[in-house]
Design a protein around this motif. Sequence first.
Motif, PDB file in Angstrom:
ATOM      1  N   ILE A 103       0.852  -1.201   0.000  1.00 14.93           N
ATOM      2  CA  ILE A 103       0.000   0.000   0.000  1.00 14.93           C
ATOM      3  C   ILE A 103       0.880   1.241   0.000  1.00 14.93           C
ATOM      4  CG2 ILE A 103      -1.854   1.234   1.188  1.00 14.93           C
ATOM      5  CD1 ILE A 103      -2.807  -1.381   2.324  1.00 14.93           C
ATOM      6  N   ASP A 104       1.168   1.750  -1.193  1.00 16.48           N
ATOM      7  CA  ASP A 104       2.130   2.858  -1.329  1.00 16.48           C
ATOM      8  C   ASP A 104       1.739   4.082  -0.511  1.00 16.48           C
ATOM      9  OD1 ASP A 104       3.570   1.295  -3.011  1.00 16.48           O
ATOM     10  OD2 ASP A 104       2.782   2.181  -4.862  1.00 16.48           O
ATOM     11  N   GLU A 105       0.414   4.336  -0.367  1.00 15.44           N
ATOM     12  CA  GLU A 105      -0.023   5.567   0.309  1.00 15.44           C
ATOM     13  C   GLU A 105       0.300   5.568   1.811  1.00 15.44           C
ATOM     14  OE1 GLU A 105      -4.497   5.761   0.790  1.00 15.44           O
ATOM     15  OE2 GLU A 105      -4.422   3.893  -0.352  1.00 15.44           O
ATOM     16  N   LEU A 106       0.784   4.446   2.342  1.00 15.05           N
ATOM     17  CA  LEU A 106       1.115   4.399   3.779  1.00 15.05           C
ATOM     18  C   LEU A 106       2.597   4.618   4.055  1.00 15.05           C
ATOM     19  CD1 LEU A 106      -1.115   1.433   5.027  1.00 15.05           C
ATOM     20  CD2 LEU A 106      -1.420   3.867   5.502  1.00 15.05           C
ATOM     21  N   PHE A 107       3.387   4.799   2.996  1.00 11.19           N
ATOM     22  CA  PHE A 107       4.833   4.997   3.167  1.00 11.19           C
ATOM     23  C   PHE A 107       5.167   6.470   2.931  1.00 11.19           C
ATOM     24  CE2 PHE A 107       4.412   0.568   2.076  1.00 11.19           C
ATOM     25  CZ  PHE A 107       5.475  -0.096   2.671  1.00 11.19           C
ATOM     26  N   TYR A 108       5.281   7.258   3.961  1.00 13.62           N
ATOM     27  CA  TYR A 108       5.744   8.641   3.784  1.00 13.62           C
ATOM     28  C   TYR A 108       6.189   9.239   5.107  1.00 13.62           C
ATOM     29  CZ  TYR A 108       1.080   9.762   5.538  1.00 13.62           C
ATOM     30  OH  TYR A 108      -0.046   9.819   6.307  1.00 13.62           O
ATOM     31  N   LEU A 109       6.981  10.260   4.959  1.00 13.83           N
ATOM     32  CA  LEU A 109       7.522  10.990   6.089  1.00 13.83           C
ATOM     33  C   LEU A 109       7.568  12.427   5.602  1.00 13.83           C
ATOM     34  CD1 LEU A 109       8.703  10.034   8.787  1.00 13.83           C
ATOM     35  CD2 LEU A 109      10.898   9.825   7.679  1.00 13.83           C
ATOM     36  N   ARG A 110       6.734  13.303   6.170  1.00 11.04           N
ATOM     37  CA  ARG A 110       6.769  14.673   5.663  1.00 11.04           C
ATOM     38  C   ARG A 110       6.434  15.675   6.746  1.00 11.04           C
ATOM     39  NH1 ARG A 110       1.212  15.474   4.729  1.00 11.04           N
ATOM     40  NH2 ARG A 110       0.117  13.552   4.196  1.00 11.04           N
ATOM     41  N   GLN A 111       6.834  16.922   6.448  1.00 13.02           N
ATOM     42  CA  GLN A 111       6.518  18.017   7.344  1.00 13.02           C
ATOM     43  C   GLN A 111       5.112  18.467   7.000  1.00 13.02           C
ATOM     44  OE1 GLN A 111       9.367  21.175   7.139  1.00 13.02           O
ATOM     45  NE2 GLN A 111       8.502  22.237   8.888  1.00 13.02           N
ATOM     46  N   GLY A 112       4.266  18.596   8.004  1.00 13.82           N
ATOM     47  CA  GLY A 112       2.902  19.013   7.712  1.00 13.82           C
ATOM     48  C   GLY A 112       2.286  19.636   8.934  1.00 13.82           C
ATOM     49  N   GLU A 113       1.000  19.871   8.844  1.00 12.39           N
ATOM     50  CA  GLU A 113       0.276  20.461   9.965  1.00 12.39           C
ATOM     51  C   GLU A 113       0.474  19.571  11.190  1.00 12.39           C
ATOM     52  OE1 GLU A 113      -4.228  21.582  11.185  1.00 12.39           O
ATOM     53  OE2 GLU A 113      -3.877  21.057   9.088  1.00 12.39           O
ATOM     54  N   GLY A 114       0.908  20.171  12.295  1.00  9.03           N
ATOM     55  CA  GLY A 114       1.048  19.395  13.529  1.00  9.03           C
ATOM     56  C   GLY A 114       2.430  18.841  13.763  1.00  9.03           C
ATOM     57  N   GLY A 115       3.314  18.895  12.766  1.00  9.20           N
ATOM     58  CA  GLY A 115       4.682  18.412  12.980  1.00  9.20           C
ATOM     59  C   GLY A 115       5.119  17.404  11.951  1.00  9.20           C
ATOM     60  N   LEU A 116       5.821  16.372  12.425  1.00  8.95           N
ATOM     61  CA  LEU A 116       6.307  15.327  11.527  1.00  8.95           C
ATOM     62  C   LEU A 116       5.194  14.314  11.310  1.00  8.95           C
ATOM     63  CD1 LEU A 116       8.801  14.045  10.055  1.00  8.95           C
ATOM     64  CD2 LEU A 116       9.168  12.731  12.151  1.00  8.95           C
TER      65      LEU A 116
END
Lengths: 294, 160
Positions: A57-70
Motif C-alpha cells: 500500500i504505497d499511500e502508507l509509506f511517507y515521512l513529511r513536514q505538515g500540519e502538527g509536525g512530523l
Amino acid sequence: MKPAVFDYHAPRTVDEALGLLAQYGGDAKPLAGGQSLVPTMNFRLAQPAALVDLNGIDELFYLRQGEGGLRCGAMTRQRSVENSTLAQRLSPLLHEAMPHIAHTQIRNRGTIGGSLAHADPAAELPALALALDARFYVRSLTDGRWIAARDYYTGLFTTAMQPEEMLVEAVFPALPAGSGWAFDEVARQHGNYALCGAAAIITQGEDGLVKNAKLVFLSVGEGPVEAFQAANMLVGERPTPEAVRAAADTAATQEIDPVGDIHAGPAFRRHLARVVAQRVLTRAAARASAEVSV
Amino acid sequence: MKHTFTLTVNGRNYEREVEPRLLLSDFLRHDLGLTGTHVGCEHGVCGACTVLLDGEAVRSCLLFAVQASGREVETVESLDSGPQNLHPLQHGFWEAHGLQCGYCTPGILMSLVPFLRENPNPTESEIRDLLSGNICRCTGYQKIVEAVQLGAELIQEKST
C-alpha cells in the motif's frame, strides 16, 4: 515453529485493506513489518484466520513536514526515520531513539505504525509517542478518528483501536522553543529488549526555570508509563543535579511497579529506572539550557 | 489456498506456487535448494537466515515467501562462484578465521554486504554494532571483527 494456515491478502489501497478487515470481523490481522507478528505466528501464539499485508500500500509509506509536525505514514520503516534528515530536524528525540530499536536488519522491515499499534510494553516507539504527545489517525471502513497517544495505550499489548480499525498515520509534534530531549535504555546486549528505558523532555524559560517536563518509561509496566509526579517536581525549578536526582528517585520509587523476569527482578528494574531517568533528565536539561542560552 | 508468485533470486527468475504460510527461509532452502541460508531460531533473534531483499538485509524467517513477490532476493550463494573464487569478504573470513562451526556465517556475510557498501571503512565499534544483529556462539566475535576489517580492505583493493 511454523505458522498455522491463514488466508493471505495483499491489498493496494487503505480502503481495500479496511474492507478486508471488516469482512473478517476481527479474525484478520494487518501485517506491517512483521517483526513482532511473524515470530508470534511462528510460535503459534497468534493464529489469525487471515493476514492483510500492508506492504503493497504505497499511500502508507511517507515521512513529511505538515500540519502538527512530523507526519509519518504507518508503513514508514524504522530505518527510514533513522536515515531521515527531516525526522532529525523535526523530531530529534524520535530520530535519536531509532538505533535503540532492535538491529539494523529488523529496522529495515519494522515500521513506525506496526510498533505503535503492537503496544509492546518493552518497545521504544509507544514511550516516545507518549513523551512527544503524538497523535494517531485511526480509520475503519466507515469512520476515521484521531487518538492522542495518552488515550491510545490501554494495557498490555492493548490499544483503544477496534479490531476493524487500523492506524494509518502518526503525527509527532515539534517541541516548543527552549526544549531539550533525551532517550536512553539499558539492555543486556545492544538491540535486545530493554530491561528499562526512558525518554525525557525538558522545556526551559529564559529565566532558566523549567516550564514543562516529561518523563516516560518503557519496560516497567503494562505499557509506556508516564511519571507525572517526577515531572511536576521539576516545573518552576532550576534543573540542578539535586533536583534531577530527587525527581528520578520519586519516579523510580513511587510511579512505577515493575514486574520481574529471568533477566531482571523488580528491585533491579527499579534501580535501572532511577539510573536511566537521571541520565535522560540530565541530558535533556543540558540541551534545554543550551537552547535557551543561544 | 496456494498462491502463484514470481521473484528473482540471485539473478534468476522463478515462478512458484506456495502456501502463504511458507516462510521465505524455508522457501529458499526447500523449494529452491539454496541451503546456504541457515535457519536458527525462527523468531528473528539469531540472524542466521539473513538475506537481502531488494538490497537490504532482512530476516528471511520473518517474511512469508509470497511477500517477496516481484522482488529481488540475494542469498549467500550470490557471493561466490566456488571455493577457488571467494568474495573478498569470504576471503577475509577464511584468512582471519572469522568462523568456527560456520552456522552463523551466511547470515553475518549477508548483513555485512549492504553495511560495507554504505560504510566501506567502518570503525570497530560500528562493526560490533552491526554484528549485534547476528548471534555467534563459537568465536566470541573477536576473530569476526578482524575478518570484517580484512574483508573491508580486500573489497577496497579489488575496487581500485
